[in-house]
Write a protein that holds these residues in place. Sequence first.
Motif, PDB file in Angstrom:
ATOM      1  N   ASN A 127    -104.605 -32.227   6.839  1.00 61.63           N
ATOM      2  CA  ASN A 127    -103.626 -32.722   7.803  1.00 61.63           C
ATOM      3  C   ASN A 127    -102.975 -33.883   7.432  1.00 61.63           C
ATOM      4  O   ASN A 127    -101.627 -34.185   7.646  1.00 61.63           O
ATOM      5  CB  ASN A 127    -103.932 -32.850   9.333  1.00 61.63           C
ATOM      6  CG  ASN A 127    -104.329 -31.339   9.723  1.00 61.63           C
ATOM      7  OD1 ASN A 127    -103.878 -30.571   9.626  1.00 61.63           O
ATOM      8  ND2 ASN A 127    -105.239 -31.441  10.899  1.00 61.63           N
ATOM      9  N   ALA A 128    -103.779 -34.761   6.611  1.00 57.20           N
ATOM     10  CA  ALA A 128    -103.519 -36.059   6.210  1.00 57.20           C
ATOM     11  C   ALA A 128    -102.834 -35.955   4.691  1.00 57.20           C
ATOM     12  O   ALA A 128    -102.019 -36.977   4.457  1.00 57.20           O
ATOM     13  CB  ALA A 128    -104.612 -37.065   6.157  1.00 57.20           C
ATOM     14  N   ASN A 129    -103.100 -35.018   4.154  1.00 55.36           N
ATOM     15  CA  ASN A 129    -102.646 -34.965   2.633  1.00 55.36           C
ATOM     16  C   ASN A 129    -101.595 -33.686   2.421  1.00 55.36           C
ATOM     17  O   ASN A 129    -100.518 -33.973   1.654  1.00 55.36           O
ATOM     18  CB  ASN A 129    -103.803 -34.883   1.645  1.00 55.36           C
ATOM     19  CG  ASN A 129    -104.421 -36.183   1.728  1.00 55.36           C
ATOM     20  OD1 ASN A 129    -104.222 -37.175   1.051  1.00 55.36           O
ATOM     21  ND2 ASN A 129    -105.630 -36.281   2.592  1.00 55.36           N
ATOM     22  N   PHE A 130    -102.056 -32.595   2.739  1.00 60.09           N
ATOM     23  CA  PHE A 130    -101.125 -31.405   2.438  1.00 60.09           C
ATOM     24  C   PHE A 130    -100.082 -31.571   3.971  1.00 60.09           C
ATOM     25  O   PHE A 130    -100.386 -30.685   4.611  1.00 60.09           O
ATOM     26  CB  PHE A 130    -101.770 -30.106   2.331  1.00 60.09           C
ATOM     27  CG  PHE A 130    -102.734 -30.221   1.084  1.00 60.09           C
ATOM     28  CD1 PHE A 130    -102.127 -30.944  -0.010  1.00 60.09           C
ATOM     29  CD2 PHE A 130    -103.760 -29.458   1.081  1.00 60.09           C
ATOM     30  CE1 PHE A 130    -102.941 -30.743  -1.327  1.00 60.09           C
ATOM     31  CE2 PHE A 130    -104.259 -28.979  -0.009  1.00 60.09           C
ATOM     32  CZ  PHE A 130    -103.865 -29.897  -1.358  1.00 60.09           C
ATOM     33  N   VAL A 131     -99.173 -32.233   4.074  1.00 59.95           N
ATOM     34  CA  VAL A 131     -98.330 -32.509   5.158  1.00 59.95           C
ATOM     35  C   VAL A 131     -97.141 -31.742   5.113  1.00 59.95           C
ATOM     36  O   VAL A 131     -96.152 -32.197   4.501  1.00 59.95           O
ATOM     37  CB  VAL A 131     -98.096 -34.053   5.366  1.00 59.95           C
ATOM     38  CG1 VAL A 131     -97.510 -34.099   6.658  1.00 59.95           C
ATOM     39  CG2 VAL A 131     -99.543 -34.735   5.437  1.00 59.95           C
ATOM     40  N   ALA A 132     -97.296 -30.683   5.805  1.00 58.54           N
ATOM     41  CA  ALA A 132     -96.025 -29.498   5.823  1.00 58.54           C
ATOM     42  C   ALA A 132     -94.766 -30.505   6.426  1.00 58.54           C
ATOM     43  O   ALA A 132     -95.030 -31.205   7.381  1.00 58.54           O
ATOM     44  CB  ALA A 132     -96.159 -28.195   6.519  1.00 58.54           C
ATOM     45  N   GLY A 133     -93.643 -30.488   5.701  1.00 57.37           N
ATOM     46  CA  GLY A 133     -92.424 -31.144   6.301  1.00 57.37           C
ATOM     47  C   GLY A 133     -92.416 -32.492   6.032  1.00 57.37           C
ATOM     48  O   GLY A 133     -91.287 -33.120   6.370  1.00 57.37           O
ATOM     49  N   ASP A 134     -93.295 -32.989   5.258  1.00 55.83           N
ATOM     50  CA  ASP A 134     -93.093 -34.543   4.725  1.00 55.83           C
ATOM     51  C   ASP A 134     -92.033 -34.696   3.770  1.00 55.83           C
ATOM     52  O   ASP A 134     -91.793 -33.643   2.784  1.00 55.83           O
ATOM     53  CB  ASP A 134     -94.340 -35.009   3.951  1.00 55.83           C
ATOM     54  CG  ASP A 134     -94.465 -36.423   3.442  1.00 55.83           C
ATOM     55  OD1 ASP A 134     -94.656 -37.275   4.264  1.00 55.83           O
ATOM     56  OD2 ASP A 134     -94.012 -36.560   2.316  1.00 55.83           O
ATOM     57  N   THR A 135     -91.146 -35.741   3.664  1.00 55.36           N
ATOM     58  CA  THR A 135     -90.064 -35.776   3.094  1.00 55.36           C
ATOM     59  C   THR A 135     -89.838 -36.923   2.134  1.00 55.36           C
ATOM     60  O   THR A 135     -88.753 -37.390   1.664  1.00 55.36           O
ATOM     61  CB  THR A 135     -88.609 -35.577   3.887  1.00 55.36           C
ATOM     62  OG1 THR A 135     -88.733 -36.792   4.861  1.00 55.36           O
ATOM     63  CG2 THR A 135     -88.474 -34.231   4.591  1.00 55.36           C
ATOM     64  N   ALA A 136     -91.158 -37.506   1.909  1.00 56.50           N
ATOM     65  CA  ALA A 136     -90.971 -38.824   1.049  1.00 56.50           C
ATOM     66  C   ALA A 136     -90.520 -38.399  -0.347  1.00 56.50           C
ATOM     67  O   ALA A 136     -89.858 -39.175  -0.996  1.00 56.50           O
ATOM     68  CB  ALA A 136     -92.279 -39.223   0.928  1.00 56.50           C
ATOM     69  N   PHE A 137     -90.823 -37.331  -0.798  1.00 56.50           N
ATOM     70  CA  PHE A 137     -90.239 -37.002  -2.223  1.00 56.50           C
ATOM     71  C   PHE A 137     -88.744 -36.971  -2.431  1.00 56.50           C
ATOM     72  O   PHE A 137     -88.236 -37.342  -3.543  1.00 56.50           O
ATOM     73  CB  PHE A 137     -90.742 -35.518  -2.621  1.00 56.50           C
ATOM     74  CG  PHE A 137     -90.018 -34.455  -1.813  1.00 56.50           C
ATOM     75  CD1 PHE A 137     -88.917 -33.810  -2.081  1.00 56.50           C
ATOM     76  CD2 PHE A 137     -90.607 -33.949  -0.900  1.00 56.50           C
ATOM     77  CE1 PHE A 137     -88.464 -32.814  -1.502  1.00 56.50           C
ATOM     78  CE2 PHE A 137     -90.069 -32.848   0.099  1.00 56.50           C
ATOM     79  CZ  PHE A 137     -88.851 -32.308  -0.386  1.00 56.50           C
ATOM     80  N   LYS A 138     -87.856 -36.949  -1.198  1.00 52.51           N
ATOM     81  CA  LYS A 138     -86.737 -36.994  -1.335  1.00 52.51           C
ATOM     82  C   LYS A 138     -85.964 -38.308  -1.934  1.00 52.51           C
ATOM     83  O   LYS A 138     -84.956 -38.326  -2.582  1.00 52.51           O
ATOM     84  CB  LYS A 138     -85.854 -36.622   0.111  1.00 52.51           C
ATOM     85  CG  LYS A 138     -85.987 -35.136   0.363  1.00 52.51           C
ATOM     86  CD  LYS A 138     -85.401 -34.993   1.776  1.00 52.51           C
ATOM     87  CE  LYS A 138     -85.404 -33.584   2.088  1.00 52.51           C
ATOM     88  NZ  LYS A 138     -84.865 -33.271   3.315  1.00 52.51           N
ATOM     89  N   GLU A 139     -86.716 -39.433  -1.576  1.00 50.39           N
ATOM     90  CA  GLU A 139     -86.225 -40.686  -2.028  1.00 50.39           C
ATOM     91  C   GLU A 139     -86.473 -40.515  -3.795  1.00 50.39           C
ATOM     92  O   GLU A 139     -85.669 -41.360  -4.216  1.00 50.39           O
ATOM     93  CB  GLU A 139     -87.540 -41.591  -1.481  1.00 50.39           C
ATOM     94  CG  GLU A 139     -87.164 -42.007  -0.109  1.00 50.39           C
ATOM     95  CD  GLU A 139     -85.613 -42.278   0.489  1.00 50.39           C
ATOM     96  OE1 GLU A 139     -85.262 -43.187  -0.440  1.00 50.39           O
ATOM     97  OE2 GLU A 139     -85.200 -41.644   1.076  1.00 50.39           O
ATOM     98  N   TYR A 140     -87.467 -39.862  -4.157  1.00 51.76           N
ATOM     99  CA  TYR A 140     -87.779 -39.813  -5.611  1.00 51.76           C
ATOM    100  C   TYR A 140     -86.470 -38.865  -6.292  1.00 51.76           C
ATOM    101  O   TYR A 140     -85.839 -39.385  -7.250  1.00 51.76           O
ATOM    102  CB  TYR A 140     -88.741 -39.066  -5.787  1.00 51.76           C
ATOM    103  CG  TYR A 140     -90.148 -39.698  -5.696  1.00 51.76           C
ATOM    104  CD1 TYR A 140     -90.567 -39.959  -4.226  1.00 51.76           C
ATOM    105  CD2 TYR A 140     -91.302 -40.310  -6.559  1.00 51.76           C
ATOM    106  CE1 TYR A 140     -91.713 -40.673  -3.864  1.00 51.76           C
ATOM    107  CE2 TYR A 140     -92.446 -40.656  -6.306  1.00 51.76           C
ATOM    108  CZ  TYR A 140     -92.581 -40.799  -4.967  1.00 51.76           C
ATOM    109  OH  TYR A 140     -93.756 -41.637  -4.796  1.00 51.76           O
TER     110      TYR A 140
END
Length: 248
Positions: free
Chosen positions: A196-209
């Motif tokens: 839950n802390a690492n394979f976070v479905a819906g996390d969008t931090a990569f969009k900044e990259y």
Amino acid sequence: MATGRSPRSKTHLADNLQDHEFVKLLLLLLLLHVRSYECADRVKLSEYLWSATTKDQTAALESGFVQGIKNGTLNPEAFGGYMVQDAVYCYMANKSLDTAAKRTTNDPILKKFFEDTSYLYEIYYQSLFDTWFIEDPAGIKLGPECTKYVNHLHDVATRMDSIYLVVALTPCAKLWPWLGEQIKGGSFGVYEAWANANFVAGDTAFKEYEKLIDAADQAGAISRKSALEVYSKSMKGEAEFFGSIKVN
């Protein structure tokens, strides 16, 4: 005697075609083809890179490590072996980010991205060092897959234009939430908190990259061929690192 051009002549054909309405249709079809090609050529670089690396994304998903996390059946020793290496991976990624930040002198936005991301990596690896009682990362013997991966990041940070380190780090940032989406609903068992802390479905931090990658592409400041080479090596690095963990 008739002196017209032969009906087999290309010139004759062209002259006669001018009198037919279907020429307009041919021209329209040609225009649509050109526009279709132009639209295809405008596919965002970030989308192109992701779509070109589906084989390694699937390999990561199907690895014994990820499936073991999903099913809650991963051998604890295998989990520990991965986490100790991952701590050093994050430590080395932090150093590569610092190198890229120092080398970036004419792009304040990119420089700040490196500095901010380096800080996040530092917080994370320090936390892992505390959890796994790591005092000196040099004392950890990495497997060949993780070694190859961290060396790739180092090479990109030291030898290529800074934007390529963003490219090199994007697969990690994007793959993990994608994995979370794929294994959502699994019976994680003792690994539930970690998943839950690492394979976070819906996390969008990569969009900044991806914003930085696409902006560089639009400005003509990045080679799509080189970007694909860098991105593919990182995605393969993710898959091979997961796959290197012996689960039995």
